[in-house]
Write an enzyme that holds these catalytic residues in place. Structure first.
Site, PDB file in Angstrom:
ATOM      1  N   HIS A   8      83.443  15.661  13.900  1.00  0.00           N
ATOM      2  CA  HIS A   8      82.258  14.816  13.866  1.00  0.00           C
ATOM      3  C   HIS A   8      80.998  15.617  14.214  1.00  0.00           C
ATOM      4  CE1 HIS A   8      79.827  11.385  15.793  1.00  0.00           C
ATOM      5  NE2 HIS A   8      79.930  11.066  14.527  1.00  0.00           N
ATOM      6  N   GLU A  35      82.343  16.522   9.313  1.00  0.00           N
ATOM      7  CA  GLU A  35      81.441  15.424   8.985  1.00  0.00           C
ATOM      8  C   GLU A  35      80.030  15.857   9.321  1.00  0.00           C
ATOM      9  OE1 GLU A  35      79.218  11.624  10.124  1.00  0.00           O
ATOM     10  OE2 GLU A  35      79.562  13.476  11.226  1.00  0.00           O
ATOM     11  N   ASP A  37      75.603  14.530   8.726  1.00  0.00           N
ATOM     12  CA  ASP A  37      74.656  13.529   8.235  1.00  0.00           C
ATOM     13  C   ASP A  37      73.492  14.267   7.587  1.00  0.00           C
ATOM     14  OD1 ASP A  37      75.728  11.076   9.998  1.00  0.00           O
ATOM     15  OD2 ASP A  37      75.623  12.876  11.221  1.00  0.00           O
ATOM     16  N   HIS A  50      71.718  14.410  12.573  1.00  0.00           N
ATOM     17  CA  HIS A  50      72.392  13.133  12.749  1.00  0.00           C
ATOM     18  C   HIS A  50      71.513  11.938  12.397  1.00  0.00           C
ATOM     19  CE1 HIS A  50      73.265   9.530  15.217  1.00  0.00           C
ATOM     20  NE2 HIS A  50      74.318   9.599  14.441  1.00  0.00           N
ATOM     21  N   GLU A 143      77.453  12.132   5.265  1.00  0.00           N
ATOM     22  CA  GLU A 143      76.883  10.789   5.423  1.00  0.00           C
ATOM     23  C   GLU A 143      75.424  10.766   5.017  1.00  0.00           C
ATOM     24  OE1 GLU A 143      77.049   8.893   9.308  1.00  0.00           O
ATOM     25  OE2 GLU A 143      75.672   7.331   8.619  1.00  0.00           O
TER      26      GLU A 143
HETATM   27 CA    CA Z   1      77.626  10.371  10.784  1.00  0.00          CA
END
Ligand code: CA
Length: 329
Positions: A8, A35, A37, A50, A143
């Site tokens: 993450h 992961e 963003d 993020h 994301e």
């Molecule tokens: Ca995220």
């Protein structure tokens, strides 16, 4: 099949989140995927961060005083990439009485060493480079961070993100790349290919926010923006509706379980998703932020993998999840 271990924001339990260093450590710790963003900069670059704000993880307030919006935040969209790359990045902190307090007190200390922001392109180059030098692959979960907000600001986050992915070779369902968003309209648009380059077909994850969250907005017929309610996505009977445009659900892992008299069990959400043909990809396990029913991250993994049957675990501590999954054989 073993659940995927997804780091993450990189191995963010050990190094400042979303940095290239955290991504490299995740690979070293055996993550199946990282992961991250993404948001846009003023000059149209796809930045890994993020959230929409540069504050809370960097020295932007010191370097660019006066560049905050009325809400006090420094938006990536208001800065050119060259400006953003001058910033020093640190572990996440909040400001209390004028003092910077780490959000996670036992993690990497604030303002140590030298960390920077980077673009999605740089990160994909890092992953591709590591795959080559180690001979071991690592996927990526990207994301789209509040595409609706970018749209409201008059810019498109979706197209440049998918273009960056396609340029790095992430185009098909075999390429170990998932696109995630809380915004269902962005996912529906990707599924339809509206305004996007042809020939890209990546699996999509509908992230699910808590009921009443203000994570996502949508534009009404009169042009005004109103809060989008994720409540329907928590209804077990609605999973086929998500399956119509997405391949997985990404709920908060707390939303997959029911706790009664100190006994934790699946609440049926994951089974309903599986029945509808959706994978279950919850977030975000933290060894230093455990639910009341767990004494360790392994307790959480035992429930999510052993009882709920998730298809991936997204965690700040990929090494712990890797060891757990490997013990399952
Ligand atoms: Ca995220």
């Amino acid at each position: 099949m073993s659940p995927l271990v997804v780091a993450h924001r990189g191995a963010s339990g050990y190094l400042p989140e979303s940095t290239l260093e955290a991504m490299a450590l995740a690979h070293g710790q055996g993550a199946d995927a990282v992961e991250c963003d993404v948001v846009l900069t003023k000059d149209g670059h796809v930045l890994v961060n993020h959230g929409l704000w540069l504050d809370g993880v960097s020295d932007v307030a010191r370097k660019f005083p006066g560049r905050a919006r009325a809400d006090g935040h420094f938006y990536a969209l208001d800065f050119a990439l060259d400006e953003i790359l001058t910033l020093e990045v640190t572990d996440r902190y909040r400001v209390e009485d004028g003092r910077e307090v780490p959000v996670f007190p036992d993690r990497f200390p604030l303002w140590q060493s030298d960390f920077r922001f980077h673009t999605l392109q740089s990160q994909l180059e890092l992953i591709r480079g590591l795959e080559r030098s180690t001979g071991r692959s690592m996927g990526v979960f990207v994301e789209l961070k509040t595409p609706w907000w970018h749209e409201r600001e008059g810019v498109d986050l979706v197209r440049p993100t998918l273009d960056a992915l396609a340029s790095a070779g992430y185009r098909t369902r075999d390429d170990q790349c998932w696109v995630l968003s809380f915004d269902p309209r962005a996912l529906e648009r990707i599924r339809c290919g509206t305004g996007l380059a042809a020939g890209v077909d990546l699996p999509l994850t509908q992230l699910i926010a808590e009921v009443g969250s203000d994570e996502t907005y949508e534009q009404g017929p009169d042009g005004s923006w109103r809060r989008y309610d994720h409540a329907w996505m928590h209804e077990l009977g609605e999973m086929p509706r998500i399956r119509a445009y997405a391949d997985a659900i990404g709920p908060d892992y707390h939303d997959l379980v029911r706790v009664e008299s100190h006994v934790v069990a699946s609440n049926g959400m994951a089974a309903a998703a599986h029945d509808a043909g959706l994978l279950v990809a919850p977030w975000a396990l933290r060894a230093d932020q455990l639910p009341p029913w767990a004494l360790s991250m392994n307790d959480v993994l035992e429930v999510l993998i052993g009882q709920v049957g998730v298809d991936s675990v997204t965690t700040d501590f990929p090494d712990i999840a890797r060891a757990f999954v490997d013990r399952l054989g």
